[in-house]
Design an enzyme around this catalytic site. Sequence first.
Site, mmCIF file in Angstrom:
data_model
loop_
_atom_site.group_PDB
_atom_site.id
_atom_site.type_symbol
_atom_site.label_atom_id
_atom_site.label_comp_id
_atom_site.label_asym_id
_atom_site.label_seq_id
_atom_site.Cartn_x
_atom_site.Cartn_y
_atom_site.Cartn_z
ATOM 1 C CD1 TRP A 210 -1.397 -6.076 2.733
ATOM 2 C CD2 TRP A 210 -0.648 -6.875 4.688
ATOM 3 N NE1 TRP A 210 -2.169 -5.527 3.742
ATOM 4 C CE2 TRP A 210 -1.727 -5.994 4.947
ATOM 5 C CE3 TRP A 210 -0.014 -7.492 5.758
ATOM 6 C CZ2 TRP A 210 -2.176 -5.721 6.236
ATOM 7 C CZ3 TRP A 210 -0.466 -7.234 7.045
ATOM 8 C CH2 TRP A 210 -1.540 -6.367 7.274
ATOM 9 C CD GLU B 254 -6.763 -3.308 6.578
ATOM 10 O OE1 GLU B 254 -6.073 -4.346 6.540
ATOM 11 O OE2 GLU B 254 -6.793 -2.470 5.668
ATOM 12 C CB THR C 136 -1.013 0.064 1.152
ATOM 13 O OG1 THR C 136 -1.939 -1.003 1.022
ATOM 14 C CG2 THR C 136 -1.807 1.365 1.091
ATOM 15 C CG ASN D 59 -4.478 -7.995 4.057
ATOM 16 O OD1 ASN D 59 -5.130 -7.905 5.093
ATOM 17 N ND2 ASN D 59 -4.516 -7.072 3.101
ATOM 18 C CD GLU D 60 -7.924 -6.100 2.242
ATOM 19 O OE1 GLU D 60 -7.442 -5.638 1.194
ATOM 20 O OE2 GLU D 60 -8.341 -5.380 3.164
#
Length: 804
Positions: free
Chosen positions: A154, A280, A112, A195-196
């Site tokens: 991530w 989150e 990010t 993550n995600e």
Amino acid sequence: MRRPERAGRSVRRPRHSRVRAGALAFLLTVAAVLTVSPQPAQAATAITINGSSGGRVFDGVGAISGGGGNSRLLIDYPEPERGEILDYLFKPGYGAAMQIMKVEIGGDTNSTSGAEPSHQHTRGAVNCDRGYEWWMMEQAKARNPNIKLVGLSWGAPGWIGNGNFWSNDSIDYLISWLGCATSHGLTIDYLGGWNERGRDLTWYKNLRSALNSRGYASVQIVASDDFGWGSADDALRDPAFGAAISVYGSHYVCGYRSAQTSCPSSATAINSGKTLWASENGSDDYNGGAPALARGINRDYVDGKMTAYLNWPVIAAVTPNVPWATTGVAVAPQPWSGYYSIGRSTWTMAQTTQFTAPGWRYLDSSSGYLGGNRGNGSFVSLKSPNNRDYSTIIETIDASAAQDLQFTVTGGLSTGTVHVWSTDLRSNNPADHFVRRADLTPANGTFALTVQPGHVYSLTTTTGQGKGTATSPAQGGLALPYSDDFDAYATGREAKYLADHQGSFEVTPCAAGRAGQCIRQMSEQAPIFWTTGHAEPFTLLGDVNWRNYTVSSDVLLEKSGYAQLIGRAGNYNHDGPQNLNAYYLRVADNGSWSIRSNSTAGAQRTLAGGTTAALGTGRWHKLALTVNGSTLTAALDGVTLGSVTDAAWVAGQVGYATGQGVTAQFDNLSITPLAGPAPTGEIRGAGSNRCLDVNGQSQADGSVVQIWDCNGGANQRWTSTSSNQLTVYGSKCLNAPNPTAGARVQITTCNGGAGQQWRINADGTITGLQSGLCLDVTGQGTANGTAVALWACNGGSNQRWIRS
């Protein structure tokens, strides 16, 4: 997680504060110390705080260090400022007092707002001292030994599973990371997957088996750190998967970057008996996001029975050109000056964390909405394991009037003194944040309180709360010249101020017979990316306001490919391939060279280029890129390669870059300043790259100011005077006739008035001395003609300006 630019602004409303007792005698006793509201309160709302009520065990409120290098610059801060910031984040009874912290398991790839280094760049080569997350966890634990720690990936190095995260390689990789934590004296309480990026049920079951067999049976697994509650549905279909999981964690349960007014989970998740987390949330400004944070912490439990709330991120310790540069509960963008700022979100979080602890239990019948109406605000009550102490947290963010609350305490809870603390989230005055109010003394187990709109209140029978008093030094630029030979750092560490954004640049012994330490790009193959844009490795350093300079460095290519020096690096877009506003000097082992430009839109241009003698591999060469006004010059080993004229970028950081998978070494970084900025010139918006412009080239008093394509016109040439004025046309001054947020700026004849006084700050903001507000491109717009106005300073790119 998708993180679009934030739009919209909150409206300021008046503030009031009043406390009222429930009986006339008590009211007369405390009236002398209370502030009376100028408006009548509504009929009293009855709330019973019942210690016999059932409820779930509270796991904590905290935040995430990672998901994008957001903590990077904190470790480079000097003392005492570094310790002060850490105290505000983690120390009980001082600031945010975080109870739980999730950290990124670095993967050598952007996640990010930066990239974090892996503990295992290549298979089997484990180094447990890389990066700063171990240090962050150690500092958090030193201040709060009871803080819970969570690990989550991530991205990951490309060797894992030959690019497949859901493999046994990644399980071994995570277990080696847990071993590193043990070597640092850290116990990881929870571990996630990817993550995600969905979930592989078999992988989670295998992870549980591996943890159990390799000494980590106490580590609880969180699944699946994605959007929604599909993990709970999967567990119904696959009980073995359900047995492997301890916590169902979902992201942005109240809506992504929303007001967090409604925060449901799912019936399946609630009925599963598993622990539920909002794992989150946030992604909001450290001040502007406080109202949503206040709602979400309460409403996650009231609506969805979630017992932990994790804000993204802990802190924005990044330079202001980095995406999400003001998110978290504090900002720390200038380790060279020691400047930091503690946001309203710190005190919002403190309203829960300083009055509870993991292991406390929610009281379901003593939690809900005031008067049964979401618009009035929400409240949650929790009791201590001693079954006597309790705390009730109330938020009235959306309320339109004062409300009288009548409390009755039952079920064995203490009927002793109730301490009251509050934060006015409609106030920008720090004195209105986390304020100790008059104590309340229940009579026969009852007491009353009048709560004002836009506040968070904490009522408690506990003590030990407090508000930190440390203050930040002033902002300041990073002075030039600047240099670093990298010899002072231990192997595996990151050089001061050097922040990775893709790949991993770390200190290693120099190659090819050179003594001392060098910087090496460590990522030997494309990683398992988290972002959709697959940028090549690059790292940045310095002040976004550096303008005219020569950046030079020794460079050694270890394999065929190219290395780059970066100059005037500004904003970047993490979702694009190397989408960075910057100039590059690229050299390859075959002798080809080029001066290049790129933008956040990915508009890569070759401005000049050619071929020189082959650099080869394993040999040292000296590269230099000079940016002086609109002239860009490249040099190799002291010989000029070529020059070109381009005016796209006028200021920014320096950096190193390589091709994907290219390992290279860098040494003896030097940034030498050239002539300073001219006193007269363009003022460009950092977010728009358009110029501060007088509409229609008008010279009439009252003509409004906007942004427009830079064209060198007289209506775009501004002079900063010794009397704090910004003049145009020689006799007209930038003027704020109305010193309030949202008021548009204009030009008027210079008269020395208060509205014509401006301060140009080291972070690129321009502040009105009369208003204290920042010069702001409205709505974060970038189009020609977008209005320029005053607004509360928030660190956004639409409030940063670059003088040519």
